[in-house]
Design an enzyme around this catalytic site. Structure first.
Site, mmCIF file in Angstrom:
data_model
loop_
_atom_site.group_PDB
_atom_site.id
_atom_site.type_symbol
_atom_site.label_atom_id
_atom_site.label_comp_id
_atom_site.label_asym_id
_atom_site.label_seq_id
_atom_site.Cartn_x
_atom_site.Cartn_y
_atom_site.Cartn_z
ATOM 1 N N GLY A 16 -90.519 15.096 -24.316
ATOM 2 C CA GLY A 16 -90.622 16.112 -24.072
ATOM 3 C C GLY A 16 -91.602 17.011 -22.806
ATOM 4 O O GLY A 16 -91.232 16.772 -21.552
ATOM 5 N N THR A 91 -86.707 15.098 -34.664
ATOM 6 C CA THR A 91 -85.313 14.376 -35.724
ATOM 7 C C THR A 91 -86.074 13.639 -36.540
ATOM 8 O O THR A 91 -86.336 12.549 -37.384
ATOM 9 C CB THR A 91 -84.421 13.651 -35.293
ATOM 10 O OG1 THR A 91 -85.505 12.609 -34.641
ATOM 11 C CG2 THR A 91 -83.618 14.381 -34.454
ATOM 12 N N SER A 130 -84.398 12.466 -28.317
ATOM 13 C CA SER A 130 -84.141 12.267 -29.100
ATOM 14 C C SER A 130 -84.087 10.912 -29.737
ATOM 15 O O SER A 130 -82.947 10.451 -29.910
ATOM 16 C CB SER A 130 -84.426 13.122 -29.879
ATOM 17 O OG SER A 130 -83.822 14.550 -30.026
ATOM 18 N N LEU A 162 -91.853 5.543 -24.263
ATOM 19 C CA LEU A 162 -93.049 6.005 -24.327
ATOM 20 C C LEU A 162 -94.286 5.573 -25.115
ATOM 21 O O LEU A 162 -93.249 6.585 -26.384
ATOM 22 C CB LEU A 162 -94.021 6.855 -23.214
ATOM 23 C CG LEU A 162 -93.421 8.710 -23.968
ATOM 24 C CD1 LEU A 162 -94.458 9.062 -25.242
ATOM 25 C CD2 LEU A 162 -93.151 9.844 -22.943
ATOM 26 N N CYS A 275 -92.862 7.497 -35.296
ATOM 27 C CA CYS A 275 -92.021 6.765 -34.345
ATOM 28 C C CYS A 275 -91.675 5.928 -36.173
ATOM 29 O O CYS A 275 -90.572 5.556 -36.265
ATOM 30 C CB CYS A 275 -91.776 6.407 -33.250
ATOM 31 S SG CYS A 275 -91.436 8.134 -32.165
HETATM 32 C C1 UDX Z 1 -89.387 14.120 -30.924
HETATM 33 C C2 UDX Z 1 -88.492 13.119 -32.224
HETATM 34 O O1 UDX Z 1 -89.228 13.582 -33.369
HETATM 35 C C3 UDX Z 1 -88.478 12.367 -32.063
HETATM 36 O O2 UDX Z 1 -87.499 11.389 -32.654
HETATM 37 C C4 UDX Z 1 -87.717 12.230 -30.763
HETATM 38 O O3 UDX Z 1 -88.201 10.202 -30.341
HETATM 39 C C5 UDX Z 1 -88.481 12.627 -29.430
HETATM 40 O O4 UDX Z 1 -88.278 13.723 -29.699
HETATM 41 P P1 UDX Z 1 -92.067 14.645 -30.672
HETATM 42 O O5 UDX Z 1 -91.959 14.517 -29.062
HETATM 43 O O6 UDX Z 1 -93.267 13.527 -30.599
HETATM 44 O O7 UDX Z 1 -90.385 13.974 -30.284
HETATM 45 O O8 UDX Z 1 -91.894 15.739 -30.715
HETATM 46 P P2 UDX Z 1 -92.420 16.868 -31.253
HETATM 47 O O9 UDX Z 1 -93.360 16.813 -30.027
HETATM 48 O O10 UDX Z 1 -91.850 17.700 -32.741
HETATM 49 O O11 UDX Z 1 -91.501 18.000 -30.374
HETATM 50 C C6 UDX Z 1 -90.304 18.336 -30.712
HETATM 51 C C7 UDX Z 1 -90.279 19.626 -30.399
HETATM 52 O O12 UDX Z 1 -89.024 20.926 -30.306
HETATM 53 C C8 UDX Z 1 -91.160 21.037 -31.080
HETATM 54 O O13 UDX Z 1 -92.718 21.802 -29.940
HETATM 55 C C9 UDX Z 1 -90.140 21.925 -31.402
HETATM 56 O O14 UDX Z 1 -91.089 23.091 -31.783
HETATM 57 C C10 UDX Z 1 -89.111 21.611 -30.872
HETATM 58 N N1 UDX Z 1 -88.076 21.837 -30.999
HETATM 59 C C11 UDX Z 1 -87.165 21.987 -32.501
HETATM 60 C C12 UDX Z 1 -86.927 22.879 -30.454
HETATM 61 O O15 UDX Z 1 -86.986 23.288 -29.583
HETATM 62 N N2 UDX Z 1 -85.329 24.001 -31.140
HETATM 63 C C13 UDX Z 1 -85.139 22.938 -32.330
HETATM 64 O O16 UDX Z 1 -83.918 23.877 -32.496
HETATM 65 C C14 UDX Z 1 -86.112 22.299 -33.431
HETATM 66 C C1 UDX Z 2 -94.282 3.477 -30.323
HETATM 67 C C2 UDX Z 2 -92.965 2.914 -29.754
HETATM 68 O O1 UDX Z 2 -93.996 1.953 -28.297
HETATM 69 C C3 UDX Z 2 -92.521 3.503 -28.436
HETATM 70 O O2 UDX Z 2 -91.968 2.935 -27.361
HETATM 71 C C4 UDX Z 2 -91.863 4.644 -29.021
HETATM 72 O O3 UDX Z 2 -91.125 5.105 -27.527
HETATM 73 C C5 UDX Z 2 -92.552 5.396 -30.369
HETATM 74 O O4 UDX Z 2 -93.156 4.721 -31.032
HETATM 75 P P1 UDX Z 2 -96.776 5.243 -30.265
HETATM 76 O O5 UDX Z 2 -95.923 5.331 -31.584
HETATM 77 O O6 UDX Z 2 -96.797 6.451 -29.864
HETATM 78 O O7 UDX Z 2 -95.232 4.386 -29.899
HETATM 79 O O8 UDX Z 2 -97.905 4.148 -30.181
HETATM 80 P P2 UDX Z 2 -97.811 2.834 -30.739
HETATM 81 O O9 UDX Z 2 -98.948 1.821 -29.149
HETATM 82 O O10 UDX Z 2 -96.005 2.334 -30.789
HETATM 83 O O11 UDX Z 2 -98.844 2.455 -32.322
HETATM 84 C C6 UDX Z 2 -98.225 2.754 -32.874
HETATM 85 C C7 UDX Z 2 -98.995 2.210 -34.343
HETATM 86 O O12 UDX Z 2 -98.851 0.939 -34.599
HETATM 87 C C8 UDX Z 2 -100.292 3.268 -34.135
HETATM 88 O O13 UDX Z 2 -100.657 3.341 -35.327
HETATM 89 C C9 UDX Z 2 -101.208 1.628 -33.317
HETATM 90 O O14 UDX Z 2 -102.609 1.712 -33.510
HETATM 91 C C10 UDX Z 2 -99.941 0.099 -33.925
HETATM 92 N N1 UDX Z 2 -100.325 -0.886 -33.608
HETATM 93 C C11 UDX Z 2 -99.930 -1.624 -32.294
HETATM 94 C C12 UDX Z 2 -101.008 -1.485 -34.317
HETATM 95 O O15 UDX Z 2 -101.325 -1.112 -35.819
HETATM 96 N N2 UDX Z 2 -101.288 -2.954 -33.960
HETATM 97 C C13 UDX Z 2 -100.619 -3.003 -32.879
HETATM 98 O O16 UDX Z 2 -100.966 -4.568 -32.026
HETATM 99 C C14 UDX Z 2 -100.319 -2.006 -32.134
#
Ligand code: UDX
Ligand code: UDX
Length: 458
Positions: A16, A91, A130, A162, A275
């Site tokens: 967000g 989620t 999400s 992203l 994720c």
């Molecule tokens: C989140 C989801 O985990 C992921 O599945 C989705 O793809 C993208 O959004 P992320 O932004 O990484 O990913 O999660 P997080 O950093 O935990 O942020 C979620 C935020 O929502 C937290 O700051 C939490 O406090 C807030 N939240 C949660 C609310 O504002 N209201 C709620 O009822 C629950």
């Molecule tokens: C991932 C997806 O790439 C993104 O599109 C989605 O929105 C959220 O989940 P993220 O988890 O932030 O993003 O990072 P990513 O670069 O995908 O890496 C995920 C994990 O895989 C990391 O632990 C990374 O170190 C590992 N990784 C990635 C490997 O071990 N080898 C690789 O070649 C690539």
């Protein structure tokens, strides 16, 4: 100045916050507000110490905050004022009841939908940001639209692709933006409104429109495919270690086949992040719920290989450190799940640290950005654990160093100095294949790298 549109995002997390900062920067005519139930997080977003580290984020927020980007804890009022509401609350995987350990826990999403309904006086577009199980939109529509207020809500799916560490670049130059909606007149109108936001900076041909179910499912499938590539190369890394093939050479050779491509073929200690595991388990659960057992088992194996790879790494350390690490100081270089982030969610480093602590090692953790999160992740371990920002100090008197995150700083350390400060024989386990093995071996280290034959002095 009167703004053309009021956009709200509920959930000021890793998704967000950066996403809305980009929308605000690219659309000065829109007023963008980000709210969160966590008041401390909102305070941090309004301070000079943002709650997350992401290259380029500070500058982007500095440029827009207070002009057309606002972080607020006032959820109700901001819902009332918005025309488009992005929902980016977490989620997580369910930890209780049916589907525990697999299904997505949708309670925050549902609560948010009810909160939107309770505070709305006019029609709104609600955007799923999400990651959600396919067909969640239908439940959301039911909650939002079976109201006595005669207000019509349209639910649009716009999953975020992203990756952390490169979030700002991914947001500015996305491979694609996906916007799915119902194919009704109301659904198509809402879809157009969301597409218009992105057209402010994303070329039209990169904006994909689809039905809402394809959009929801594509996010899960994209992550499953990416994780599958990592598990595929990690499974091969084990075979390389047995056969003296080099996993980076194999990845280079297969990656030049344009049908395979070079990305996501880096063997590692395992994938982490909020994720991959969560989304695959969710996909597995959905397949099971439709009776697709074979499909479920196929995708589940991606997570199984990852767990096996993490475990293999710890076992390899143990065996090579003469089958005991009890009382031995071991320095972990890196705790974040990947470089350029302080995020440690599902980081393989958690698993490695826990494995070593269970063997009664003295674990020292260093990381440029993730020590605060590391402390939280390992708060249940009181004994045998220290946190040290300086990698040289972390390695001093250690029997072994294990590189768990591919931070650039670890590539350029003075390993001669490190070697001299360690207990002999000194070991290095490179879980990311970022170090020059030959050079380390020549300095006197015994070197173990994922998917490569070990270089040992005995
Ligand atoms: C989140 C989801 O985990 C992921 O599945 C989705 O793809 C993208 O959004 P992320 O932004 O990484 O990913 O999660 P997080 O950093 O935990 O942020 C979620 C935020 O929502 C937290 O700051 C939490 O406090 C807030 N939240 C949660 C609310 O504002 N209201 C709620 O009822 C629950
Ligand atoms: C991932 C997806 O790439 C993104 O599109 C989605 O929105 C959220 O989940 P993220 O988890 O932030 O993003 O990072 P990513 O670069 O995908 O890496 C995920 C994990 O895989 C990391 O632990 C990374 O170190 C590992 N990784 C990635 C490997 O071990 N080898 C690789 O070649 C690539």
């Amino acid at each position: 100045m009167a703004f053309e549109k009021n956009i709200l995002c509920i959930g000021a997390g890793y998704v967000g916050g950066p996403t809305m900062a980009m929308v605000a920067a690219k659309c000065p005519r829109y007023r963008v507000v980000v709210v969160d139930i966590d008041k401390d997080k909102i305070k941090a977003w309004n301070s000079s110490h943002l709650p997350i580290f992401e290259p380029g984020l500070d500058e982007l927020v500095h440029q827009t905050r207070g002009k057309n980007l606002f972080f607020s804890a006032e959820i109700e009022k901001n819902i009332q004022e918005a025309q488009i509401i992005f929902v980016s609350v977490n989620t997580p995987t369910k930890t209780f009841g049916q589907g525990a350990g697999r299904a997505a826990d949708l309670q925050y999403w549902e609560k948010t939908a009810r909160q939107i309904l309770a505070n709305s006086k006019d029609a709104k577009v609600v955007v799923e940001k999400s990651t959600l199980p396919v067909r969640t939109a239908s439940a959301m529509e039911r909650i939002l639209n079976e109201n006595h207020k005669h207000i019509r809500f349209e639910v649009v799916s716009n999953p975020e692709f992203l990756a952390e560490g490169t979030a700002i670049r991914d947001l500015e130059f996305p491979d694609r933006v996906l916007v799915g909606s119902r194919e009704t007149p109301g659904g198509l109108k809402a879809r157009k409104e969301v597409v218009e936001i992105f057209l402010n900076w994303v070329p039209g041909e990169k904006i994909l429109e689809s039905n809402i179910w394809s959009s929801e499912l594509s996010k899960l499938v994209a992550n499953a495919f990416l994780a599958q590539r990592v598990s595929s190369i990690n499974s091969i890394s084990a075979l390389c270690e047995k056969t003296e093939a080099d996993v980076d050479e194999v990845a280079g050779a297969i990656g030049m086949d344009s049908r395979i491509g070079p990305k996501f073929l880096k063997a590692s200690v395992g994938f982490g992040g909020s994720c991959f595991k969560k989304d695959i388990l969710n996909l597995v659960y959905i397949c099971e719920s439709y009776g697709l057992e074979k499909v479920a088992r196929y995708w589940e194996s991606v997570v199984e290989i990852n767990e096996w790879q993490e475990n293999r790494f710890v076992q390899n350390m143990l065996v090579n450190l003469f089958n005991t690490v009890a009382g031995k100081r071991i320095a972990l270089f890196g705790f974040a799940f990947k470089a350029d982030t302080g995020d440690t969610r599902e980081s393989p480093a958690i698993y490695v640290a826990q494995g070593l602590l269970a063997e009664q090692a003295e674990v020292v953790i260093t990381d440029p950005k993730a020590l605060k999160n590391a402390r939280r992740d390992l708060k249940n371990f009181k004994k045998g654990l220290t946190f040290e920002p300086d990698p040289y100090k972390a390695a001093r008197n250690a029997h072994a160093v294990a590189v768990l995150t591919e931070w650039d700083v670890y590539k350029d350390l003075d390993y001669k100095r490190i070697f001299k400060s360690m207990i002999q024989p000194a070991f290095i386990f490179d879980g990311r294949n970022i170090l020059d093995r030959k050079k380390l071996y020549d300095l006197g280290f015994n070197v173990f790298a994922v998917g490569k034959a070990p270089l040992k002095h005995f």
